[in-house]
Design a protein around this motif. Structure first.
Motif, PDB file in Angstrom:
ATOM      1  N   ALA A 192      89.308 -39.482  48.537  1.00 36.69           N
ATOM      2  CA  ALA A 192      89.416 -40.070  47.198  1.00 36.69           C
ATOM      3  C   ALA A 192      90.721 -39.661  46.510  1.00 36.69           C
ATOM      4  N   CYS A 193      91.114 -38.408  46.676  1.00 39.01           N
ATOM      5  CA  CYS A 193      92.389 -37.959  46.096  1.00 39.01           C
ATOM      6  C   CYS A 193      93.564 -38.698  46.727  1.00 39.01           C
ATOM      7  N   LEU A 194      93.516 -38.876  48.048  1.00 37.96           N
ATOM      8  CA  LEU A 194      94.600 -39.579  48.742  1.00 37.96           C
ATOM      9  C   LEU A 194      94.669 -41.037  48.301  1.00 37.96           C
ATOM     10  N   GLY A 195      93.508 -41.677  48.136  1.00 38.17           N
ATOM     11  CA  GLY A 195      93.500 -43.068  47.676  1.00 38.17           C
ATOM     12  C   GLY A 195      94.167 -43.233  46.329  1.00 38.17           C
ATOM     13  N   ARG A 196      93.935 -42.272  45.436  1.00 39.13           N
ATOM     14  CA  ARG A 196      94.567 -42.335  44.118  1.00 39.13           C
ATOM     15  C   ARG A 196      96.071 -42.090  44.205  1.00 39.13           C
ATOM     16  N   ALA A 197      96.464 -41.103  45.018  1.00 41.63           N
ATOM     17  CA  ALA A 197      97.887 -40.769  45.116  1.00 41.63           C
ATOM     18  C   ALA A 197      98.698 -41.929  45.690  1.00 41.63           C
ATOM     19  N   MET A 198      98.212 -42.559  46.744  1.00 37.98           N
ATOM     20  CA  MET A 198      99.007 -43.602  47.402  1.00 37.98           C
ATOM     21  C   MET A 198      98.961 -44.928  46.649  1.00 37.98           C
ATOM     22  N   THR A 199      98.006 -45.084  45.741  1.00 35.86           N
ATOM     23  CA  THR A 199      97.954 -46.307  44.942  1.00 35.86           C
ATOM     24  C   THR A 199      98.817 -46.183  43.691  1.00 35.86           C
ATOM     25  N   ARG A 200      98.712 -45.044  43.037  1.00 35.38           N
ATOM     26  CA  ARG A 200      99.469 -44.845  41.796  1.00 35.38           C
ATOM     27  C   ARG A 200     100.887 -44.351  42.048  1.00 35.38           C
ATOM     28  N   LEU A 201     101.134 -43.825  43.259  1.00 41.18           N
ATOM     29  CA  LEU A 201     102.463 -43.347  43.643  1.00 41.18           C
ATOM     30  C   LEU A 201     102.983 -42.295  42.674  1.00 41.18           C
ATOM     31  N   SER A 202     102.062 -41.471  42.193  1.00 38.90           N
ATOM     32  CA  SER A 202     102.426 -40.387  41.273  1.00 38.90           C
ATOM     33  C   SER A 202     101.521 -39.201  41.557  1.00 38.90           C
ATOM     34  N   PRO A 203     101.957 -37.987  41.197  1.00 38.61           N
ATOM     35  CA  PRO A 203     101.134 -36.807  41.478  1.00 38.61           C
ATOM     36  C   PRO A 203      99.749 -36.906  40.848  1.00 38.61           C
ATOM     37  N   LEU A 204      98.787 -36.274  41.487  1.00 36.79           N
ATOM     38  CA  LEU A 204      97.428 -36.249  40.973  1.00 36.79           C
ATOM     39  C   LEU A 204      97.377 -35.523  39.632  1.00 36.79           C
ATOM     40  N   SER A 205      96.309 -35.780  38.902  1.00 42.65           N
ATOM     41  CA  SER A 205      96.054 -35.088  37.644  1.00 42.65           C
ATOM     42  C   SER A 205      94.696 -34.405  37.725  1.00 42.65           C
ATOM     43  N   ALA A 206      94.379 -33.604  36.725  1.00 41.42           N
ATOM     44  CA  ALA A 206      93.078 -32.935  36.689  1.00 41.42           C
ATOM     45  C   ALA A 206      91.948 -33.954  36.649  1.00 41.42           C
ATOM     46  N   SER A 207      92.149 -35.068  35.941  1.00 40.46           N
ATOM     47  CA  SER A 207      91.105 -36.095  35.863  1.00 40.46           C
ATOM     48  C   SER A 207      90.895 -36.770  37.216  1.00 40.46           C
ATOM     49  N   ASP A 208      91.958 -36.889  38.026  1.00 41.23           N
ATOM     50  CA  ASP A 208      91.817 -37.459  39.368  1.00 41.23           C
ATOM     51  C   ASP A 208      90.893 -36.588  40.226  1.00 41.23           C
ATOM     52  N   LEU A 209      91.060 -35.280  40.123  1.00 40.21           N
ATOM     53  CA  LEU A 209      90.213 -34.378  40.895  1.00 40.21           C
ATOM     54  C   LEU A 209      88.760 -34.475  40.438  1.00 40.21           C
ATOM     55  N   ALA A 210      88.543 -34.609  39.134  1.00 39.91           N
ATOM     56  CA  ALA A 210      87.181 -34.746  38.617  1.00 39.91           C
ATOM     57  C   ALA A 210      86.541 -36.045  39.099  1.00 39.91           C
ATOM     58  N   GLU A 211      87.320 -37.127  39.143  1.00 44.57           N
ATOM     59  CA  GLU A 211      86.790 -38.401  39.628  1.00 44.57           C
ATOM     60  C   GLU A 211      86.494 -38.337  41.119  1.00 44.57           C
ATOM     61  N   ALA A 212      87.292 -37.580  41.855  1.00 43.85           N
ATOM     62  CA  ALA A 212      87.031 -37.426  43.290  1.00 43.85           C
ATOM     63  C   ALA A 212      85.713 -36.704  43.527  1.00 43.85           C
ATOM     64  N   VAL A 213      85.380 -35.758  42.655  1.00 38.92           N
ATOM     65  CA  VAL A 213      84.088 -35.071  42.761  1.00 38.92           C
ATOM     66  C   VAL A 213      82.947 -36.065  42.557  1.00 38.92           C
ATOM     67  N   GLU A 214      83.114 -37.004  41.639  1.00 35.76           N
ATOM     68  CA  GLU A 214      82.077 -38.015  41.405  1.00 35.76           C
ATOM     69  C   GLU A 214      81.801 -38.824  42.669  1.00 35.76           C
ATOM     70  N   CYS A 215      82.834 -39.084  43.446  1.00 37.30           N
ATOM     71  CA  CYS A 215      82.661 -39.848  44.688  1.00 37.30           C
ATOM     72  C   CYS A 215      81.736 -39.129  45.660  1.00 37.30           C
ATOM     73  N   VAL A 216      81.779 -37.808  45.655  1.00 30.96           N
ATOM     74  CA  VAL A 216      80.925 -37.025  46.548  1.00 30.96           C
ATOM     75  C   VAL A 216      79.455 -37.292  46.245  1.00 30.96           C
ATOM     76  N   GLY A 217      79.140 -37.549  44.988  1.00 32.85           N
ATOM     77  CA  GLY A 217      77.763 -37.838  44.604  1.00 32.85           C
ATOM     78  C   GLY A 217      77.212 -39.108  45.209  1.00 32.85           C
ATOM     79  N   TYR A 218      78.097 -39.991  45.729  1.00 35.51           N
ATOM     80  CA  TYR A 218      77.648 -41.245  46.339  1.00 35.51           C
ATOM     81  C   TYR A 218      77.296 -41.086  47.815  1.00 35.51           C
ATOM     82  N   ILE A 219      77.495 -39.920  48.381  1.00 36.76           N
ATOM     83  CA  ILE A 219      77.271 -39.746  49.823  1.00 36.76           C
ATOM     84  C   ILE A 219      75.819 -40.016  50.223  1.00 36.76           C
ATOM     85  N   PRO A 220      74.808 -39.480  49.517  1.00 31.41           N
ATOM     86  CA  PRO A 220      73.427 -39.764  49.942  1.00 31.41           C
ATOM     87  C   PRO A 220      73.100 -41.258  49.986  1.00 31.41           C
ATOM     88  N   SER A 221      73.525 -42.028  48.998  1.00 29.85           N
ATOM     89  CA  SER A 221      73.248 -43.473  49.017  1.00 29.85           C
ATOM     90  C   SER A 221      74.017 -44.159  50.133  1.00 29.85           C
TER      91      SER A 221
END
Length: 561
Positions: A192-221
């Protein structure tokens, strides 16, 4: 924008290999061992070096400038298993790539090698690889062996900013070898972090890391949406893990949230705060947590944020010279993120840089739905993995043949292992498709011939356009593909059984519903299997079909008993 995206993917791939190559020299080493390996105390550039391979009775092998470890090896294997239509052939990855990789693995972790060895058994499938060996078990394997290799799924995604476009593939890739939620979560977080970095073409932010954590919650489904995982993997995992999959991933999400909070607090004080402080916060140098799938992925993402203030190579130098940590895996994940943002190649080229760039181009073309070649794996219906790492390589005149991967040319003379008394050794080779490897092979006349010489070709694959979904197969050259013999082979998207019903081979629900409503008529089931075997991804879909039918039949018998 297209030019920027292809540059982001190629540079991400190069920097990932560069970070791996730098960190490989310092992996699991103290200062004296680094000096013995490389001739220097601090690694600030790629250089030829030496490393002991083969364990206690192995040899000290010379490694060339830019040599990379299992991190990049398995990343390239993952890329090969992504077919021209974007489908991840998890059967080929698990039953072909991983067992054969054992013959050329460098710096491999115990969990991944144990998983690969277990997958070489005929009765072990990717969704049931519950190994247990000498204190190591599948459900407790939570290292970063999956996170370090899953970047190609993001690079090949049509929408890398949308995690659902690659989440299922990342999860299946990880589950082949690692069963603890920490390992799978680390892989998804990094993706998820890599997807954000290569799409926005800019360094990650703290909010990007928090959103990547949210993606982990989708693993069971995500697990429940996959037939194999829901029907076979999930019940056994919950039985052996002694908890529900939801509980397991809730725990790891809380762990990730805490680690991200620690990392972002550290970043807010960087670049004044030293990396050693982050290492202590995330326990990256603790023997029990050194290779944690979550902690190392968070560390790599946090370090990539420093691109706002520091040069990219300086970030990697600090990572790989912080001894006692998992230097190559953190370096390779940070490198993938750094390269996606800088869009400039690293200051030095890792081994096989030309092949890595071509491979990245192929993944970009897949993401744009272009006509792209697929790797020509042997038919899994008749494939038998090598019985041992030594059995993967055979000779044919002056050419070496590696099972499933095809022909290769020797680069250097073999390195004999003294304890084997000339029976086996190691040799640097180059595959016809462009990758190099240090293979373990027999040096006597006892080689066993691989099943076929015509494996390892890059075969053509049709595009997703409707015009190629019916009619007779066509054959034409494939542009911009590499490999010995390249042809365009069309797949039929629909099949008609003798019962007169046409089915989309993508819709297993229709096929299985018809079979169940027929009261499991043997003729109809046989027709379905024949139709699936003639369509796209025949082994994958046939196994799924049979698994669903068998489960439904067992359930009906229980109800009527």
């Amino acid at each position: 924008m297209t030019d920027k995206i292809i540059e982001a993917i190629q540079c991400s791939a190069l920097w990932a290999a560069y970070g791996d190559a730098l960190g490989f020299m310092t992996e699991l080493a103290d200062r004296s061992l680094v000096r013995r390996r490389t001739g220097v105390d601090t690694v600030m550039n790629l250089r030829p070096w030496k490393r002991r391979i083969g364990g206690r009775f192995g040899i000290e092998a010379p490694l060339p400038v830019g040599a990379y470890s299992d991190d990049t090896q398995l990343r390239l294997a993952t890329a090969r298993a992504i077919q021209g239509d974007g489908h991840f052939d998890v059967e080929a990855f698990s039953k072909v790539e991983l067992p054969v990789w054992l013959s050329y693995a460098l710096g491999a972790g115990r969990a991944t090698t144990t998983a690969a060895s277990n997958l070489a058994r005929r009765d072990t499938q990717w969704f049931a690889n519950f190994y247990e060996e000498k204190g190591l078990s599948y459900v407790t394997s939570g290292g970063n062996g999956a996170a370090m290799r899953i970047q190609p799924h993001v690079w090949a995604s049509r929408s890398p900013l949308v995690p659902s476009s690659y989440l299922a593939e990342v999860v299946k890739n990880a589950i082949c070898t690692h069963g603890h939620p920490r390992a799978v979560a680390g892989a998804v977080f990094h993706a998820a972090c890599l997807g954000r970095a290569m799409t926005r073409l800019s360094p990650l932010s703290a909010s990007d890391l928090a959103e990547a954590v949210e993606c982990v919650g989708y693993i069971p489904s995500t697990i429940r949406r996959d037939n194999y995982l829901r029907d076979f993997w999930l019940p056994r995992w919950e039985d052996e893990a002694k908890q529900s999959v939801d509980e397991g991933y809730k725990d790891v999400v809380r762990e990730l949230e805490r680690q991200v909070d620690q990392a972002t607090t550290w970043v807010s004080r960087a670049p004044l705060a030293p990396y050693a402080e982050l290492v202590e916060l995330l326990k990256l140098d603790d023997a029990s947590t050194r290779g944690s799938g979550t902690a190392t992925a968070v560390a790599a993402s946090a370090m990539s944020i420093l691109l706002n203030d520091r040069k990219p190579d300086e970030i990697l130098f600090e990572i790989v010279n912080t001894l006692g940590t998992d230097t190559d895996s953190i370096g390779t994940m940070a490198g993938a993120l750094i390269g996606a943002v800088t869009q400039e190649p690293p200051p030095e080229q890792p081994q096989d840089a030309d092949w890595i760039v071509r491979d990245a181009q192929r993944l970009f073309d897949i993401s744009r739905r272009k006509t792209v070649g697929s790797f020509g794996y042997p038919s899994l219906l008749g494939w038998e993995p090598p019985r041992s790492a030594l059995d993967a390589v055979a000779t044919d005149d002056d050419t070496l043949i590696v099972a499933a991967l095809g022909r290769a040319t020797p680069i250097d003379p073999p390195l004999d292992v003294p304890s084997s008394k000339g029976a086996y050794g190691y040799q640097w080779i180059k595959f016809e498709f462009g990758q190099t490897a240090l293979v373990k092979r027999r040096l006597s006349g006892a080689e066993r011939q691989p099943a076929t010489h015509r494996q390892g070709e890059l075969l053509g694959q049709v595009s997703d356009s409707p015009s190629t979904q019916s009619g007779e197969p066509k054959h034409a050259p494939v542009e911009n593909a590499s490999g010995p013999e390249i042809k365009l082979a069309q797949e039929k998207g629909n099949a008609t059984t003798n019962s007169g019903t046409a089915h989309s081979l993508d819709d297993l629900d229709l096929l299985t519903t018809e079979a169940i409503h027929s009261h499991f008529d043997s003729r109809i089931i046989g027709e379905h299997i024949r139709a699936l075997a003639d369509g796209p991804h025949p082994v994958d879909r046939s196994i799924a079909y049979v698994a669903i039918i068998a489960k439904a039949l067992v359930a009906r018998r229980r109800r009527t008993a």
